[in-house]
Design a protein around this motif. Structure first.
Motif, PDB file in Angstrom:
ATOM      1  N   ALA A  33       2.872   5.916  -2.828  1.00 16.09           N
ATOM      2  CA  ALA A  33       3.999   6.735  -3.283  1.00 16.09           C
ATOM      3  C   ALA A  33       3.887   7.032  -4.771  1.00 16.09           C
ATOM      4  O   ALA A  33       4.162   8.160  -5.221  1.00 16.09           O
ATOM      5  N   VAL A  34       3.471   6.034  -5.554  1.00 20.35           N
ATOM      6  CA  VAL A  34       3.294   6.248  -6.996  1.00 20.35           C
ATOM      7  C   VAL A  34       2.192   7.279  -7.246  1.00 20.35           C
ATOM      8  O   VAL A  34       2.337   8.186  -8.083  1.00 20.35           O
ATOM      9  N   PHE A  35       1.101   7.171  -6.502  1.00 17.54           N
ATOM     10  CA  PHE A  35       0.002   8.121  -6.663  1.00 17.54           C
ATOM     11  C   PHE A  35       0.438   9.539  -6.289  1.00 17.54           C
ATOM     12  O   PHE A  35       0.035  10.516  -6.938  1.00 17.54           O
TER      13      PHE A  35
ATOM     14  N   ALA B  10      -4.142   7.968  -3.175  1.00 13.98           N
ATOM     15  CA  ALA B  10      -3.073   7.559  -2.259  1.00 13.98           C
ATOM     16  C   ALA B  10      -3.634   7.315  -0.867  1.00 13.98           C
ATOM     17  O   ALA B  10      -3.288   6.317  -0.198  1.00 13.98           O
ATOM     18  N   GLY B  11      -4.512   8.179  -0.395  1.00 10.97           N
ATOM     19  CA  GLY B  11      -5.143   7.971   0.911  1.00 10.97           C
ATOM     20  C   GLY B  11      -6.043   6.755   0.913  1.00 10.97           C
ATOM     21  O   GLY B  11      -6.128   6.029   1.924  1.00 10.97           O
ATOM     22  N   PHE B  12      -6.701   6.499  -0.195  1.00 13.63           N
ATOM     23  CA  PHE B  12      -7.601   5.341  -0.273  1.00 13.63           C
ATOM     24  C   PHE B  12      -6.824   4.025  -0.165  1.00 13.63           C
ATOM     25  O   PHE B  12      -7.344   3.032   0.347  1.00 13.63           O
ATOM     26  N   ALA B  13      -5.569   3.989  -0.648  1.00 13.61           N
ATOM     27  CA  ALA B  13      -4.753   2.777  -0.546  1.00 13.61           C
ATOM     28  C   ALA B  13      -4.544   2.400   0.922  1.00 13.61           C
ATOM     29  O   ALA B  13      -4.662   1.228   1.301  1.00 13.61           O
ATOM     30  N   PHE B  14      -4.263   3.404   1.786  1.00 18.63           N
ATOM     31  CA  PHE B  14      -4.102   3.135   3.223  1.00 18.63           C
ATOM     32  C   PHE B  14      -5.435   2.787   3.866  1.00 18.63           C
ATOM     33  O   PHE B  14      -5.491   1.920   4.749  1.00 18.63           O
ATOM     34  N   PHE B  15      -6.518   3.454   3.441  1.00 18.43           N
ATOM     35  CA  PHE B  15      -7.832   3.140   3.997  1.00 18.43           C
ATOM     36  C   PHE B  15      -8.233   1.703   3.680  1.00 18.43           C
ATOM     37  O   PHE B  15      -8.773   0.994   4.534  1.00 18.43           O
ATOM     38  N   LEU B  16      -7.971   1.267   2.459  1.00 17.54           N
ATOM     39  CA  LEU B  16      -8.318  -0.101   2.070  1.00 17.54           C
ATOM     40  C   LEU B  16      -7.529  -1.105   2.905  1.00 17.54           C
ATOM     41  O   LEU B  16      -8.089  -2.123   3.350  1.00 17.54           O
ATOM     42  N   TRP B  17      -6.223  -0.822   3.142  1.00 13.98           N
ATOM     43  CA  TRP B  17      -5.421  -1.734   3.983  1.00 13.98           C
ATOM     44  C   TRP B  17      -5.990  -1.786   5.389  1.00 13.98           C
ATOM     45  O   TRP B  17      -6.144  -2.868   5.956  1.00 13.98           O
TER      46      TRP B  17
ATOM     47  N   ALA C 244       0.827  -1.208   0.000  1.00 12.12           N
ATOM     48  CA  ALA C 244       0.000   0.000   0.000  1.00 12.12           C
ATOM     49  C   ALA C 244       0.860   1.258   0.000  1.00 12.12           C
ATOM     50  O   ALA C 244       0.539   2.252  -0.662  1.00 12.12           O
ATOM     51  N   MET C 245       1.985   1.223   0.718  1.00 11.28           N
ATOM     52  CA  MET C 245       2.886   2.381   0.749  1.00 11.28           C
ATOM     53  C   MET C 245       3.507   2.624  -0.621  1.00 11.28           C
ATOM     54  O   MET C 245       3.646   3.776  -1.048  1.00 11.28           O
TER      55      MET C 245
END
Length: 293
Positions: free
Chosen positions: A22-24, A234-241, A17-18
């Protein structure tokens, strides 16, 4: 929940997710940087007159640092190349630009060796209210020196052609009309000298004045929207995790509760099958009356 998050699979998922976030974020930064166009060159640069051949070459697309430059050039106005450019405003009045071909001296050797002749650049002599009045204008012909502002060529427009007129100042069309190699731009004349004498616009022709570009940096709001969108991703990637870890933690608690409930049920079943605390009459010996008998 921390114990669940420290499981190896969720640690690896957090690393993934990180990386995705980072890519986003990088994509968001790229969109932010693309939202502002190149600022026009400062007036201290563009208003200083320079030779056309020092800043621009024929057959080369015009870039932002070159556009709006005040230039000087020597050469020759070609006869019978006068053209009217349609739909030009002078104040609140609509009319035409009067232009003609100017063969530039001192161009690079490769361009000057063209069999059709030296490259030309369109020169705007002035504004005129109607096409009939163009017949009254004296056409500049012969050796001349020009000072003016260099501007980028316009795009061609599909429109019914009118004799002696063009809808836009498109050099792609003019090179076919004049049968000469051409600069991808044009010059709005501020000072013209023909044969050593000043050539001034005479009525009904009026001088065209083009000032320097505003120094404001253009802003593209669509790029800004995309930049914010990538940041949200990018925030959604952490929320999904986090959501997946929370679901796993909830399932663990539910399984623990189910296990505890099953254990309680087993204990209750064992109590139902055991002794009640009262002796079984059949298991006791003979009663007193039976013994007497």
């Amino acid at each position: 929940m921390l114990k669940t998050a420290l499981k190896p699979r969720w640690i690896l998922s957090l690393i993934l997710a990180m990386v995705i976030a980072a890519v986003f974020v990088l994509l968001s930064q790229w969109q932010f940087s693309s939202s502002t166009g190149n600022a026009p060159p400062p007036e201290s640069t563009t208003e200083r007159e320079r030779a056309l051949t020092d800043v621009f070459s024929p057959g080369v697309p015009m870039t932002a640092p070159v556009a709006d430059q005040m230039v000087t050039m020597d050469g020759e106005f070609l006869a019978d190349t006068t053209v009217l450019v349609q739909d030009r405003l002078q104040g609140d009045s609509q009319g035409f630009w009067l232009i003609s071909a100017f063969a530039v001296d001192g161009v690079p050797e490769g361009a000057a060796d063209d069999p059709a002749g030296p490259p030309v650049i369109p020169v705007v002599h002035g504004w005129i209210p109607d096409a009939q009045a163009a017949a009254e204008v004296r056409e500049p012909v012969g050796s001349a020196s020009v000072v003016g502002r260099l501007l980028p060529a316009e795009g061609p427009v599909a429109e019914r052609s009118v004799a002696g007129q063009i809808p836009t100042l498109a050099t792609a069309e003019l090179t076919n009309r004049w049968d000469r190699p051409i600069f991808a731009g044009f010059v709005v004349s501020t000072t013209t000298a023909v044969g050593g004498l000043d050539w001034l616009p005479e009525a009904p022709l009026e001088a065209v004045t083009v000032g320097p570009q505003p120094q404001e940096t253009p802003l593209n709001w669509l790029n800004i929207f995309y930049a914010v969108e990538w940041f949200v991703f990018a925030g959604f990637a952490f929320f999904l995790w986090w959501r997946l870890v929370a679901d796993d933690h909830r399932r663990t608690l539910e399984e623990a509760e189910d296990s505890a409930a099953e254990a309680d049920n087993l204990n209750d079943d064992d109590d139902d099958d055991g002794s009640t605390g009262h002796p079984d009459p059949a298991a006791q010996g003979p009663t007193t009356s039976e013994a007497r008998q």
